[in-house]
Scaffold this active site. Structure first.
Site, PDB file in Angstrom:
ATOM      1  N   ASP A   1     -24.302 -10.540 -49.569  1.00 20.49           N
ATOM      2  CA  ASP A   1     -24.280  -9.349 -49.149  1.00 20.49           C
ATOM      3  C   ASP A   1     -22.712  -9.181 -49.186  1.00 20.49           C
ATOM      4  O   ASP A   1     -21.610  -9.713 -49.578  1.00 20.49           O
ATOM      5  CB  ASP A   1     -24.664  -9.345 -47.752  1.00 20.49           C
ATOM      6  CG  ASP A   1     -24.773  -8.018 -47.107  1.00 20.49           C
ATOM      7  OD1 ASP A   1     -24.397  -6.951 -47.727  1.00 20.49           O
ATOM      8  OD2 ASP A   1     -25.455  -7.678 -45.877  1.00 20.49           O
TER       9      ASP A   1
HETATM   10  C1  BGC Z   1     -25.600  -4.360 -46.072  1.00 20.66           C
HETATM   11  C2  BGC Z   1     -26.411  -4.387 -47.363  1.00 20.66           C
HETATM   12  C3  BGC Z   1     -26.259  -3.609 -48.503  1.00 20.66           C
HETATM   13  C4  BGC Z   1     -24.689  -3.521 -48.897  1.00 20.66           C
HETATM   14  C5  BGC Z   1     -24.470  -2.807 -49.865  1.00 20.66           C
HETATM   15  C6  BGC Z   1     -24.046  -4.376 -46.812  1.00 20.66           C
HETATM   16  O1  BGC Z   1     -23.582  -3.882 -45.639  1.00 20.66           O
HETATM   17  O2  BGC Z   1     -25.731  -5.386 -45.330  1.00 20.66           O
HETATM   18  O3  BGC Z   1     -27.839  -4.332 -47.021  1.00 20.66           O
HETATM   19  O4  BGC Z   1     -27.141  -3.890 -49.513  1.00 20.66           O
HETATM   20  O5  BGC Z   1     -23.878  -3.440 -47.666  1.00 20.66           O
HETATM   21  O6  BGC Z   1     -24.272  -1.455 -49.603  1.00 20.66           O
END
Ligand code: BGC
Length: 810
Positions: A255
């Site tokens: 993530d």
């Molecule tokens: C989220 C993810 C997301 C990533 C990119 C994170 O804050 O938890 O679900 O894909 O950001 O935007």
């Protein structure tokens, strides 16, 4: 199959697997190894950290293009938040799960994949398959269900669909990210049986290679810890389970910013560190770790091979035939509209719905005026348009129908964004605003037209040397009176409205995480008396403290309005004199979002009071709930009908009108239990030591609530016809349930099977969608959960609380 209405037909067609093109054949491993062999250690490690927020480094000498990633799961945002390239906005994923239709999930995945192909995106960061452990969870709207079988089947369908379009699906957030409070650090303590039966299952079915699973090409490691190990470093789960036991041969991507170590994350099983910020703990630090023998080079090779394998699958490797071309179909809007109505759940109906030939409707409620098509956070996309419930009802009821509109109450903590309809770009005269990025001397580094008076930019989109960002627009008020403007953001702001207002303020975050302050920042409001029709210049200038990692701020607005008590009284009066009252209540993205959990399940503000007062004034009160996650509905038995519309995406207003008028069947069934009160609902908040104890074990959702605590049970949902369950047989892992449509119109039924036994609390065992015309009898085959071990009793019915047939198995 007999034909129903146009909307029903499209829904039915959507259930057919879309793409007839063959799935991409497995990549040639020898070729991938040969390409790997041509890379230096620096090049290999370089590929394992993002080149930018949404891209990987290309490597020309081995024919590797730059891989492009984009969020999901509400659509494909692409690589920027500037709104220049609008996206299809889908109904929220829980609405998809409410269709209980893996075939429709596959068609929806395919449509996402098609959008991704149009936008040059190779990897979609979806689906989100954490479970509905608690309705307080901020990303509840992004997740499918409280039930692992339903979540698994929808997830697997979605993954197959995305990948059939030649785009990688990324199953996220592996694992235990079932709530948002302290998500970067909390330690989810989950026993092995619970992990296996509940939380891991959707990941397993989505990520295992086909045919055992849907064979996802990527999995995202979550921010949180599970049983003492942070997920990007969690070797037992990432390497031992996912890669070795499940045979997952795709990429484990972190993530965003979830990698906080060099060796531990590399050794644990993370393959790709995103988004590759300047201070990334990988890159040269990882090169050094390999050189020092702290991380074996073979492990780096395995990670690179995984990235190359993914590149081959999505057509980003020269000389490897890419997937066949796919593009967004012309009827995408109709598909989104049909998907939204198919997921809509009719919770209660005394016969008022469908409305026949309504002539006078009092349309009431904050979400009638400020509609919520989507939740907040990284799933957000900018659609080309959003059909509001007013537009939908107007189209459905015709120009002659009398429709009045009242907000009734003002429940929002923050003002709505300044609407496009009031704004003119002072440079071009187009609807919208101008965004200027200025250097320290006030020189213009970038000037850009925007369709929203809001900036959300990450490193890649911010010109180097930016010190100030200014949003400029000309506002032409639609009404005379006291208008409210707001600066929303964190840091230094100067707000100017016409010649009379020039206010400088410093706004600071009120605790919370960085994401929380991006999603619901503090506001400074200014009120000004303006006549309708006279244009005024409005400007919001933001001075940056330092080289920013993200810039997020915007202009909020509220038009002249009555004091809340008077507004409520006016709404009730409109209801009293109308034939029918349609009240649209709900949440908003400052309540349902990534970055924080909800602190209450009640509808925000005075919405309950509004519904009760309108229902008392008009017995034909239809309540439409526009929310992604359960809310308490203390008035639910006092109104004529309750329609749960979710966050239904860009075509939501038409879909709501389709269901209200009966042009479409409310096809959805609850994929999650709706509680009566907050008492006994599981908390998302970790203890003071940072642990989040899943001490309830497998007892979440319907396995958790006492019957008296349930407002609407798992699986519940009415249609516009009636069904009789006639008989059930079961053999060889399949049940056959015969049902008859006893009503007078065509309908859609979700036939549900549950298993129970002395040592087996009742649980979902299988389900299938059935469609039949009036009087028609059909036999529906239902594939039973292969994990169920006999002997058990198999029940069939319309929800977990309405089981009408049973047979003994094994
Ligand atoms: C989220 C993810 C997301 C990533 C990119 C994170 O804050 O938890 O679900 O894909 O950001 O935007």
């Amino acid at each position: 199959m007999a034909k129903g209405t146009a909307a029903e037909d499209t829904a039915a067609e959507n259930t057919a697997a879309e793409d007839t093109a063959p799935r991409t054949a497995g990549p040639d491993e020898a070729d991938l190894r040969e390409r790997l062999g041509r890379l230096s250690l620096d090049e290999k490690v370089g590929l394992l950290t993002g080149a930018g927020f949404w891209t990987l480094h290309p490597i020309e000498k081995i024919g590797l293009a730059s891989l492009v990633l984009s969020d999901g799961p509400n659509g494909i945002r692409g690589t920027s938040w500037d709104g220049h390239d609008p996206s299809l906005l889908f109904p929220n994923p829980t609405a998809l799960a409410a269709t209980w239709d893996p075939g429709l999930a596959e068609a929806t995945g395919w449509l996402n994949g098609a959008q991704a192909r149009d936008k040059g995106v190779h990897v979609q960061l979806a689906p989100t398959v954490n479970l509905h452990r608690t309705p307080f969870g901020g990303r509840h709207f992004e997740n499918y269900s409280e039930d692992p079988l339903l979540a698994s089947r929808i997830a697997a369908g979605f993954v197959r669909g995305v990948q059939s379009a030649g785009v990688a699906a990324t199953v996220k957030h592996f694992v235990g990210n079932d709530s948002e409070t302290d998500r970067m650090s909390y330690d989810a303590r989950i026993d092995d049986r619970t992990l296996d039966e509940l939380y891991l299952r959707p990941f397993e079915e989505a990520a295992r290679a086909e045919p055992a699973g849907a064979g996802a090409w990527a999995v995202m490691a979550a921010y949180n810890q599970v049983n003492g190990a942070t997920m990007t470093e969690n070797r037992p789960l990432l390497t031992g389970l996912l890669k070795e036991r499940w045979g997952f041969d795709g990429v484990v991507v972190s993530d965003w910013t979830a990698v906080r170590s060099t060796e531990a994350a590399a050794l644990g099983g993370t393959d790709l560190e995103m988004p590759g910020l300047p201070w990334s703990p990988w890159r040269d630090k990882l090169v050094a770790a390999v050189r020092d023998g702290r991380v074996p080079e073979e492990l780096i090779d395995d990670k690179v091979l995984r990235v190359l394998r993914l590149a081959a699958r999505v057509g980003a490797l020269d000389g490897v035939p890419g997937p066949p071309p796919v593009t967004t179909p012309d009827d995408a809007r109709e598909r989104l509209r049909a998907l939204a109505s198919t997921g809509t759940v009719l919770l209660r109906n005394n016969g008022t719905l469908p409305l026949r030939a309504a002539r006078g409707v009092a349309l009431i409620g904050p979400n009638a005026v400020r509609f919520s098509p989507q939740g907040g956070g990284s799933a957000h996309v900018d659609p080309a348009h959003v059909v509001t419930p007013y537009e939908g009802l107007r189209r459905a009821l015709g120009e002659d129908a009398e429709i009045t509109v009242h907000s009734g109450v003002y429940p929002h903590a923050r003002l709505a964004p300044l609407p496009l309809a009031l704004m003119t770009d002072p440079e071009t005269g187009e609807p919208g605003a101008r965004a200027d990025f200025l250097d320290a001397a006030g020189g213009v580094l970038l000037t850009d037209h925007r369709r929203a008076a809001r900036i959300l930019s990450f490193t890649d989109d911010i010109p180097e040397g930016t010190r100030q960002v200014v949003i400029r627009t000309t506002v032409t008020p639609a009404a005379s009176g006291l208008h409210t403007f707001a600066a929303a953001g964190i840091g230094e702001f100067e707000l100017r409205v016409g010649p009379d207002i020039a206010q400088v303020r410093t706004l600071s975050a009120d605790g919370g995480t960085m994401v929380e302050s991006l999603m619901r920042p503090p506001e400074h409001r200014a009120e000004i008396d303006l006549p309708a029709g006279r244009a005024v210049p409005v400007e919001l200038r933001h001075t940056l403290a330092e080289e920013p990692f993200a810039i997020a701020f915007g202009l909020g607005y509220q038009e002249p309005h009555l004091p809340e008590d008077e507004e409520l009284a006016a709404a009730v009066e409109a209801a009293r004199t109308a034939e029918t009252a349609v009240v649209i209540v709900g949440t908003h993205d400052d309540v349902e979002s990534e970055g924080f959990d909800r602190t209450s399940l009640a509808l925000p503000g005075r919405q309950d009071e509004l519904v009760a007062a309108v229902a008392a004034a008009n017995p034909r009160t239809v309540v439409v709930v526009n929310a992604g996650a359960p809310v308490l509905m203390p008035w639910r038995d006092d109104v004529a009908a309750v329609l749960w519309a979710w966050l239904p995406g860009q075509e939501g207003g038409d879909a709501i009108a389709d269901v209200i008028t009966g042009a479409a069947e409310p096809g959805g069934r609850l994929p999650t239990t709706f509680p009566v009160t907050e008492t006994g609902v599981l908390s998302p908040v970790p203890g003071p030591d940072g642990t989040l104890e899943y001490s309830e074990g497998t007892a979440i959702g319907y396995r958790h609530y006492a019957p008296e605590d349930v407002a609407y049970p798992f699986g519940h949902g009415l249609g516009y016809t009636t069904w009789e369950y006639e008989s059930m047989t079961a053999a060889g892992g399949t049940a056959e349930v015969t049902v008859r449509n006893t009503g007078n119109r065509r309908g859609r039924e979700i036939v549900q099977c549950y298993a129970s036994g002395p040592a087996l609390p009742v649980r979902l065992a299988g389900f299938a969608a059935a469609e039949a015309g009036p009087g028609e009898t059909i036999t529906v085959p239902i594939e039973l959960d292969p994990r169920l071990d006999g002997p058990f009793r198999l029940h069939a019915g319309r929800s977990i609380a309405d089981l009408v047939l049973d047979v003994e198995i094994g």
